[in-house]
Design a protein around this motif. Structure first.
Motif, PDB file in Angstrom:
ATOM      1  N   CYS A   7       0.872  -1.175   0.000  1.00 55.01           N
ATOM      2  CA  CYS A   7       0.000   0.000   0.000  1.00 55.01           C
ATOM      3  C   CYS A   7       0.905   1.220   0.000  1.00 55.01           C
ATOM      4  CB  CYS A   7      -0.907  -0.008   1.230  1.00 55.01           C
ATOM      5  SG  CYS A   7      -1.981   1.444   1.337  1.00 55.01           S
ATOM      6  N   ASN A  39       5.566  -0.158   4.900  1.00 52.22           N
ATOM      7  CA  ASN A  39       4.824  -1.413   4.934  1.00 52.22           C
ATOM      8  C   ASN A  39       5.683  -2.489   5.581  1.00 52.22           C
ATOM      9  OD1 ASN A  39       2.532  -0.479   3.608  1.00 52.22           O
ATOM     10  ND2 ASN A  39       3.289  -1.039   1.576  1.00 52.22           N
ATOM     11  N   ARG A  84       5.848  -6.777   5.696  1.00 51.64           N
ATOM     12  CA  ARG A  84       5.295  -8.037   5.194  1.00 51.64           C
ATOM     13  C   ARG A  84       4.940  -8.945   6.366  1.00 51.64           C
ATOM     14  NH1 ARG A  84       6.785  -8.988  -0.337  1.00 51.64           N
ATOM     15  NH2 ARG A  84       6.665 -11.232   0.021  1.00 51.64           N
ATOM     16  N   GLU A 112      -3.587   1.121  -5.313  1.00 45.97           N
ATOM     17  CA  GLU A 112      -2.653   0.068  -5.687  1.00 45.97           C
ATOM     18  C   GLU A 112      -2.326   0.220  -7.170  1.00 45.97           C
ATOM     19  OE1 GLU A 112      -1.061  -1.693  -3.770  1.00 45.97           O
ATOM     20  OE2 GLU A 112      -2.239  -2.392  -2.068  1.00 45.97           O
ATOM     21  N   THR A 128       1.182  -5.970   5.417  1.00 47.35           N
ATOM     22  CA  THR A 128       0.642  -6.462   4.151  1.00 47.35           C
ATOM     23  C   THR A 128       0.715  -7.991   4.106  1.00 47.35           C
ATOM     24  OG1 THR A 128       2.751  -6.391   2.927  1.00 47.35           O
ATOM     25  CG2 THR A 128       1.417  -4.382   2.980  1.00 47.35           C
ATOM     26  N   ARG A 133      -0.137  -8.265  -3.420  1.00 49.29           N
ATOM     27  CA  ARG A 133      -0.230  -8.144  -1.967  1.00 49.29           C
ATOM     28  C   ARG A 133      -1.351  -7.172  -1.615  1.00 49.29           C
ATOM     29  NH1 ARG A 133       3.556 -10.795   0.643  1.00 49.29           N
ATOM     30  NH2 ARG A 133       3.059  -9.810   2.634  1.00 49.29           N
ATOM     31  N   PRO A 165      -3.164  -4.856   1.972  1.00 46.72           N
ATOM     32  CA  PRO A 165      -3.007  -4.492   3.382  1.00 46.72           C
ATOM     33  C   PRO A 165      -3.886  -5.340   4.287  1.00 46.72           C
ATOM     34  CG  PRO A 165      -4.342  -2.864   2.230  1.00 46.72           C
ATOM     35  CD  PRO A 165      -3.817  -3.795   1.190  1.00 46.72           C
ATOM     36  N   ASN A 201      -6.125 -12.707   5.357  1.00 44.38           N
ATOM     37  CA  ASN A 201      -6.445 -11.757   4.295  1.00 44.38           C
ATOM     38  C   ASN A 201      -7.898 -11.881   3.864  1.00 44.38           C
ATOM     39  OD1 ASN A 201      -6.332 -14.207   3.013  1.00 44.38           O
ATOM     40  ND2 ASN A 201      -4.714 -13.652   1.555  1.00 44.38           N
TER      41      ASN A 201
END
Length: 222
Positions: A2, A81, A83, A111, A151, A164, A166, A195
């Motif tokens: 993001c 961000n 991961r 995005e 993310t 990917r 957020p 997610n």
């Protein structure tokens, strides 16, 4: 990932924050980009006590002495961000993940993939990103906050937007959200980052990155 998101108060966002007993007022920060000033929701060591604070959207800051002692984003590492796969592996991310997690209110985000841009929101224009934050002690005892958005790998339905996405918290589950914000207390066993899309997302092609000017039809992703 993001790289830009909108932050401004909406009626549904105000209701979301009120339901979590968040103290403070969310301001209109417009389209936020990495290293900009945003607002985040942090908790305390007393579960259920939450407040809005200003933060730099870049987790790792460094001191600089130009024009007095100040802090700026450490450009050696891109930490706006984080991961999800690195949360327990990275020395930078592990301590905040275990102790200082935050909620980042957003009305929508951007995005890009292969030169195609999308603006993403939901029908309520109220998204709660899951993030990390750090506290930097200033000389005058004031605390400076910094933050990063977590993310995850994108869901199959979202991959056409980006590989990917957020972390978006399920704020309808107030117990889990309060645990997420509880400072120095990791959520109970069984808590997992996911997610899953708790509300359908409205995905609109954009003329260019960082704008909401539509360049095609809106798709609903759930």
């Amino acid at each position: 990932m993001c790289g830009a998101f909108q932050q401004f108060p909406t009626l549904d966002m105000a209701e979301m924050l009120a339901a979590l007993n968040v103290q403070g007022t969310l301001e209109n920060r417009g389209m936020c980009r990495p290293a900009s000033k945003i607002q985040i929701v942090v908790g305390s060591e007393n579960e259920g006590e939450h407040k809005i604070v200003d933060a730099t959207w870049w987790l790792l800051l460094e001191k600089q002495s130009e024009k007095g002692l100040t802090w700026k984003p450490n450009q050696k590492y891109k930490t706006f961000n984080t991961r999800s796969e690195k949360l327990l592996e990275s020395r930078l991310a592990k301590k905040p993940y275990l102790n200082t997690r935050c909620l980042i209110p957003a009305a929508g985000f951007m995005e890009s993939k292969s030169g195609t841009y999308h603006h993403i929101t939901n029908e309520k224009q109220s998204i709660a990103f899951g993030g990390l934050y750090k506290e930097y002690q200033l000389d005058d005892d004031e605390i400076l906050y910094s933050a990063s958005i977590i993310t995850l790998p994108a869901t199959t339905n979202f991959e056409f937007v980006h590989h990917r996405m957020p972390l978006m918290l399920d704020v309808e589950n107030k117990n889990t959200t309060r645990q997420w914000l509880h400072k120095n207390h990791f959520p109970d066993e069984g808590f997992e980052l996911g997610n899953n899309l708790h509300t359908p997302l409205l995905v609109t092609p954009s003329a260019k990155y960082g704008t909401v000017e539509p360049q095609g039809e809106t798709l609903k992703v759930s």
